[in-house]
Scaffold this motif. Structure first.
Motif, PDB file in Angstrom:
ATOM      1  N   ASP A  55       0.850  -1.188   0.000  1.00  0.00           N
ATOM      2  CA  ASP A  55       0.000   0.000   0.000  1.00  0.00           C
ATOM      3  C   ASP A  55       0.889   1.242   0.000  1.00  0.00           C
ATOM      4  O   ASP A  55       2.120   1.137   0.062  1.00  0.00           O
ATOM      5  CB  ASP A  55      -0.981  -0.015   1.181  1.00  0.00           C
ATOM      6  N   PHE A  56       0.280   2.415  -0.069  1.00  0.00           N
ATOM      7  CA  PHE A  56       1.060   3.649  -0.169  1.00  0.00           C
ATOM      8  C   PHE A  56       2.012   3.838   1.011  1.00  0.00           C
ATOM      9  O   PHE A  56       3.162   4.235   0.843  1.00  0.00           O
ATOM     10  CB  PHE A  56       0.120   4.862  -0.267  1.00  0.00           C
ATOM     11  N   ASN A  57       1.517   3.545   2.234  1.00  0.00           N
ATOM     12  CA  ASN A  57       2.351   3.713   3.426  1.00  0.00           C
ATOM     13  C   ASN A  57       3.553   2.780   3.399  1.00  0.00           C
ATOM     14  O   ASN A  57       4.660   3.166   3.823  1.00  0.00           O
ATOM     15  CB  ASN A  57       1.523   3.457   4.693  1.00  0.00           C
ATOM     16  N   GLU A  58       3.356   1.566   2.900  1.00  0.00           N
ATOM     17  CA  GLU A  58       4.459   0.609   2.825  1.00  0.00           C
ATOM     18  C   GLU A  58       5.483   1.018   1.769  1.00  0.00           C
ATOM     19  O   GLU A  58       6.691   0.825   1.957  1.00  0.00           O
ATOM     20  CB  GLU A  58       3.916  -0.789   2.537  1.00  0.00           C
ATOM     21  N   ILE A  59       5.008   1.599   0.674  1.00  0.00           N
ATOM     22  CA  ILE A  59       5.923   2.109  -0.354  1.00  0.00           C
ATOM     23  C   ILE A  59       6.798   3.207   0.247  1.00  0.00           C
ATOM     24  O   ILE A  59       8.026   3.222   0.084  1.00  0.00           O
ATOM     25  CB  ILE A  59       5.144   2.671  -1.567  1.00  0.00           C
ATOM     26  N   GLU A  60       6.171   4.120   0.958  1.00  0.00           N
ATOM     27  CA  GLU A  60       6.899   5.229   1.594  1.00  0.00           C
ATOM     28  C   GLU A  60       7.892   4.714   2.635  1.00  0.00           C
ATOM     29  O   GLU A  60       9.001   5.230   2.764  1.00  0.00           O
ATOM     30  CB  GLU A  60       5.916   6.213   2.222  1.00  0.00           C
ATOM     31  N   LYS A  61       7.469   3.690   3.380  1.00  0.00           N
ATOM     32  CA  LYS A  61       8.341   3.096   4.401  1.00  0.00           C
ATOM     33  C   LYS A  61       9.549   2.443   3.766  1.00  0.00           C
ATOM     34  O   LYS A  61      10.681   2.562   4.258  1.00  0.00           O
ATOM     35  CB  LYS A  61       7.551   2.076   5.230  1.00  0.00           C
ATOM     36  N   LEU A  62       9.317   1.753   2.653  1.00  0.00           N
ATOM     37  CA  LEU A  62      10.400   1.082   1.931  1.00  0.00           C
ATOM     38  C   LEU A  62      11.442   2.094   1.467  1.00  0.00           C
ATOM     39  O   LEU A  62      12.647   1.857   1.569  1.00  0.00           O
ATOM     40  CB  LEU A  62       9.812   0.332   0.729  1.00  0.00           C
ATOM     41  N   ASP A  67      19.414   4.015   3.197  1.00  0.00           N
ATOM     42  CA  ASP A  67      20.471   4.796   3.840  1.00  0.00           C
ATOM     43  C   ASP A  67      21.166   5.672   2.800  1.00  0.00           C
ATOM     44  O   ASP A  67      22.017   5.206   2.043  1.00  0.00           O
ATOM     45  CB  ASP A  67      21.468   3.850   4.511  1.00  0.00           C
ATOM     46  N   LEU A  68      20.816   6.950   2.793  1.00  0.00           N
ATOM     47  CA  LEU A  68      21.377   7.871   1.792  1.00  0.00           C
ATOM     48  C   LEU A  68      22.807   8.296   2.118  1.00  0.00           C
ATOM     49  O   LEU A  68      23.451   8.974   1.311  1.00  0.00           O
ATOM     50  CB  LEU A  68      20.478   9.104   1.661  1.00  0.00           C
ATOM     51  N   SER A  69      23.318   7.879   3.291  1.00  0.00           N
ATOM     52  CA  SER A  69      24.710   8.204   3.637  1.00  0.00           C
ATOM     53  C   SER A  69      25.678   7.238   2.944  1.00  0.00           C
ATOM     54  O   SER A  69      26.868   7.490   2.872  1.00  0.00           O
ATOM     55  CB  SER A  69      24.915   8.135   5.154  1.00  0.00           C
ATOM     56  N   GLN A  70      25.127   6.138   2.451  1.00  0.00           N
ATOM     57  CA  GLN A  70      25.949   5.158   1.730  1.00  0.00           C
ATOM     58  C   GLN A  70      26.020   5.533   0.248  1.00  0.00           C
ATOM     59  O   GLN A  70      25.079   6.119  -0.292  1.00  0.00           O
ATOM     60  CB  GLN A  70      25.344   3.762   1.881  1.00  0.00           C
ATOM     61  N   PRO A  71      27.124   5.184  -0.414  1.00  0.00           N
ATOM     62  CA  PRO A  71      27.289   5.545  -1.833  1.00  0.00           C
ATOM     63  C   PRO A  71      26.153   5.053  -2.726  1.00  0.00           C
ATOM     64  O   PRO A  71      25.772   5.717  -3.687  1.00  0.00           O
ATOM     65  CB  PRO A  71      28.617   4.876  -2.215  1.00  0.00           C
ATOM     66  N   GLU A  72      25.626   3.861  -2.401  1.00  0.00           N
ATOM     67  CA  GLU A  72      24.569   3.292  -3.244  1.00  0.00           C
ATOM     68  C   GLU A  72      23.172   3.761  -2.854  1.00  0.00           C
ATOM     69  O   GLU A  72      22.188   3.393  -3.496  1.00  0.00           O
ATOM     70  CB  GLU A  72      24.624   1.755  -3.207  1.00  0.00           C
ATOM     71  N   GLY A  73      23.064   4.587  -1.809  1.00  0.00           N
ATOM     72  CA  GLY A  73      21.758   5.015  -1.309  1.00  0.00           C
ATOM     73  C   GLY A  73      20.919   5.776  -2.332  1.00  0.00           C
ATOM     74  O   GLY A  73      19.741   5.465  -2.536  1.00  0.00           O
ATOM     75  N   PHE A 166      17.132  -7.888  -6.860  1.00  0.00           N
ATOM     76  CA  PHE A 166      16.322  -8.731  -5.969  1.00  0.00           C
ATOM     77  C   PHE A 166      16.880  -8.665  -4.551  1.00  0.00           C
ATOM     78  O   PHE A 166      16.127  -8.540  -3.576  1.00  0.00           O
ATOM     79  CB  PHE A 166      16.319 -10.184  -6.460  1.00  0.00           C
ATOM     80  N   THR A 167      18.203  -8.745  -4.421  1.00  0.00           N
ATOM     81  CA  THR A 167      18.858  -8.722  -3.110  1.00  0.00           C
ATOM     82  C   THR A 167      18.619  -7.390  -2.405  1.00  0.00           C
ATOM     83  O   THR A 167      18.344  -7.340  -1.202  1.00  0.00           O
ATOM     84  CB  THR A 167      20.375  -8.972  -3.273  1.00  0.00           C
ATOM     85  N   ILE A 168      18.715  -6.297  -3.160  1.00  0.00           N
ATOM     86  CA  ILE A 168      18.508  -4.954  -2.592  1.00  0.00           C
ATOM     87  C   ILE A 168      17.079  -4.814  -2.067  1.00  0.00           C
ATOM     88  O   ILE A 168      16.871  -4.356  -0.934  1.00  0.00           O
ATOM     89  CB  ILE A 168      18.804  -3.866  -3.654  1.00  0.00           C
ATOM     90  N   ILE A 169      16.100  -5.211  -2.859  1.00  0.00           N
ATOM     91  CA  ILE A 169      14.694  -5.089  -2.448  1.00  0.00           C
ATOM     92  C   ILE A 169      14.405  -5.969  -1.244  1.00  0.00           C
ATOM     93  O   ILE A 169      13.740  -5.550  -0.293  1.00  0.00           O
ATOM     94  CB  ILE A 169      13.742  -5.452  -3.617  1.00  0.00           C
ATOM     95  N   LYS A 170      14.919  -7.185  -1.258  1.00  0.00           N
ATOM     96  CA  LYS A 170      14.708  -8.117  -0.147  1.00  0.00           C
ATOM     97  C   LYS A 170      15.263  -7.538   1.152  1.00  0.00           C
ATOM     98  O   LYS A 170      14.645  -7.639   2.213  1.00  0.00           O
ATOM     99  CB  LYS A 170      15.391  -9.452  -0.459  1.00  0.00           C
ATOM    100  N   SER A 171      16.431  -6.917   1.062  1.00  0.00           N
ATOM    101  CA  SER A 171      17.064  -6.305   2.235  1.00  0.00           C
ATOM    102  C   SER A 171      16.239  -5.126   2.757  1.00  0.00           C
ATOM    103  O   SER A 171      16.025  -4.991   3.968  1.00  0.00           O
ATOM    104  CB  SER A 171      18.474  -5.837   1.864  1.00  0.00           C
TER     105      SER A 171
END
Length: 223
Positions: A55-62, A67-73, A166-171
């Motif tokens: 749902d919308f709240n879960e999308i926002e939570k995801l 972590d935007l402090s990481q290079p890949e964020g 897949f790994t990124i989303i699962k994490s």
């Protein structure tokens, strides 16, 4: 009739009947029988099961747990927002090129199954995040040969694999504490579901997802 009385679900019944039908077709080809007694048997109707939808709240939570402090964020945030905001499949995401982006005009060109191209609108928030990724991360990377035009790169400056996405989303799902069976494809389904729920024209959704048949898109009307 007896298969139905066993209490098996439609998928199991269908597999058994397919096996029986195949056997009788073989007998027919070998001239062991003159008529196929299974020709008039009706196969059980199989419902098309969709993966869990966020749902919308879960999308926002995801998105919020990235972590935007990481290079890949910045990259991961742009990927999640594109998969949901544009309804992209993983294969389409990892092959997306910078030359496919027409951000000033508000759309992207997507190459889907069978190398079929389609134009998909892209929202201002997603455009802003793509620009953040390009300016803050990608522009500072050493990019490998043949990956210069690929939008999403790994740390080595090469295109991402489907497995990595897949790994990124699962994490992210785990960090967000979302207890649903979620894959990258779930973001596409969430995109389509929310469009249909919001009253979007089914033909427009079909075009955005690149479905050949409107029947495939109609599954979202039965949620």
């Amino acid at each position: 009739v007896w298969i139905g009385e066993l209490g098996l679900n439609a998928n199991s019944q269908s597999r058994i009947l397919s096996g029986i039908r195949g056997f009788y077709r073989y007998l027919l080809l070998e001239n062991e029988i003159k008529e196929d007694p299974t020709a008039l048997i009706e196969m059980p109707k199989l419902g098309r099961k969709l993966p869990d939808v966020l749902d919308f709240n879960e999308i926002e939570k995801l998105i919020s747990v990235i972590d935007l402090s990481q290079p890949e964020g910045e990259r991961n945030k742009a990927m999640v927002m594109m998969m949901y905001g544009c309804g992209l499949r993983v294969s389409e995401l990892v092959t997306l090129k910078i030359s496919d982006l027409f951000l000033n005009d508000g759309y992207i060109k997507v190459t889907g199954k069978g190398n079929k191209e389609r134009l998909v609108p892209i929202g201002k928030k997603v455009i802003r995040q793509i620009n953040n990724y390009l300016e803050r991360t990608r522009n500072h990377q050493h990019i490998q040969k043949d990956s210069e035009d690929i939008l999403f790169l790994n740390r080595r400056g090469k295109n991402l694999t489907r497995v990595m996405v897949f790994t990124i989303i699962k994490s992210l799902v785990k960090i967000a504490g979302i207890h649903k069976k979620i894959s990258p494809h779930s973001l596409l389904h969430s995109f389509a579901t929310h469009l249909v729920e919001g009253g979007a024209d089914l033909r427009a959704v079909q075009e955005m997802l690149g479905h050949e048949s409107i029947t495939t898109t109609e599954i979202y009307t039965h949620l």
